[in-house]
Design an enzyme around this catalytic site. Structure first.
Site, mmCIF file in Angstrom:
data_model
loop_
_atom_site.group_PDB
_atom_site.id
_atom_site.type_symbol
_atom_site.label_atom_id
_atom_site.label_comp_id
_atom_site.label_asym_id
_atom_site.label_seq_id
_atom_site.Cartn_x
_atom_site.Cartn_y
_atom_site.Cartn_z
ATOM 1 N N ASP A 29 -62.056 42.674 -8.449
ATOM 2 C CA ASP A 29 -61.529 41.552 -9.240
ATOM 3 C C ASP A 29 -61.788 41.858 -10.714
ATOM 4 O OD1 ASP A 29 -61.303 38.922 -10.569
ATOM 5 O OD2 ASP A 29 -61.175 38.126 -8.544
ATOM 6 N N ILE A 30 -60.776 41.658 -11.549
ATOM 7 C CA ILE A 30 -60.964 41.969 -12.984
ATOM 8 C C ILE A 30 -61.848 40.933 -13.698
ATOM 9 C CG2 ILE A 30 -59.075 43.517 -13.703
ATOM 10 C CD1 ILE A 30 -57.467 40.918 -14.339
ATOM 11 N N ASN A 84 -58.936 30.557 -1.939
ATOM 12 C CA ASN A 84 -58.393 29.409 -2.658
ATOM 13 C C ASN A 84 -56.947 29.215 -2.198
ATOM 14 O OD1 ASN A 84 -60.790 29.241 -4.163
ATOM 15 N ND2 ASN A 84 -60.030 30.724 -5.646
ATOM 16 N N GLN A 91 -56.136 28.257 -6.676
ATOM 17 C CA GLN A 91 -55.346 29.479 -6.462
ATOM 18 C C GLN A 91 -54.493 29.742 -7.698
ATOM 19 O OE1 GLN A 91 -52.831 29.544 -2.933
ATOM 20 N NE2 GLN A 91 -52.503 31.752 -3.108
ATOM 21 N N HIS A 97 -55.127 36.150 -0.664
ATOM 22 C CA HIS A 97 -56.227 37.085 -0.900
ATOM 23 C C HIS A 97 -57.550 36.424 -0.556
ATOM 24 C CE1 HIS A 97 -55.476 34.872 -4.629
ATOM 25 N NE2 HIS A 97 -56.778 34.906 -4.814
ATOM 26 N N HIS A 99 -61.570 36.442 -1.476
ATOM 27 C CA HIS A 99 -62.628 36.891 -2.391
ATOM 28 C C HIS A 99 -63.853 37.259 -1.560
ATOM 29 C CE1 HIS A 99 -60.952 35.221 -6.256
ATOM 30 N NE2 HIS A 99 -60.285 34.457 -5.410
#
Ligand code: AMP
Ligand code: ZN
Length: 133
Positions: A29-30, A84, A91, A97, A99
């Site tokens: 994750d960025i 989410n 979201q 996706h 996490h």
């Protein structure tokens, strides 16, 4: 389709990919909550996990579980899994996706789950149970 995760899957934009198979891809994750925060993503575009067709979700879950074992070995045995669903739930990317957020100490957990809870009362419980009848 203008989907950032599809672009990562198609290698049109870069990402720090840590795992990939026929059905799934995992990348950093960025905006990590903790060091090693990873997104586990189905390669096929579904807006949310509940939209996924059954055959695909079986394959997806198989590779998810395989990846969790790798994650536990290489990153952390303690972690949270968060999905989410919908904008009210936070979201922001509408390609399903998961996490995977490693937790190294109690502080990280508290930072993530600063929940303002209330005691469940009978009236509330009955109202919810009614919906499932
Ligand atoms: P969500 O709020 O569950 O939709 O989370 C979307 C997540 O995707 C956020 O945590 C973002 O930091 C992350 N994200 C968005 N764009 C990228 C990208 N290009 N590469 C990696 N992670 C991203
Ligand atoms: Zn997509």
């Amino acid at each position: 389709m203008d989907c950032v995760f599809c672009k990562i899957i198609n290698k049109e934009i870069p990402a720090y990919i840590v795992y990939e198979d026929e059905y799934s891809i995992a990348f950093l994750d960025i905006n990590p909550i903790n060091k090693g925060h990873i997104l586990f993503v189905p390669k096929k575009h579904y807006e949310r996990l509940s939209n996924m067709d059954l055959e695909y979700s079986k394959k997806f879950y198989e590779s998810f579980q395989k990846f969790l074992k790798i994650f536990e070995e290489k990153i952390s045995k303690d972690y949270n899994i968060i999905v989410n669903n919908g904008k009210n739930a936070g979201q922001a990317v509408f390609h399903a996706h998961i996490h995977i957020i490693p937790q190294y100490e109690n502080e990280g957990y508290k930072k993530l789950f600063n929940w303002n809870t209330h005691k469940l009362n009978e009236e509330e419980a009955k109202e919810i149970l009614e919906k499932f009848k």
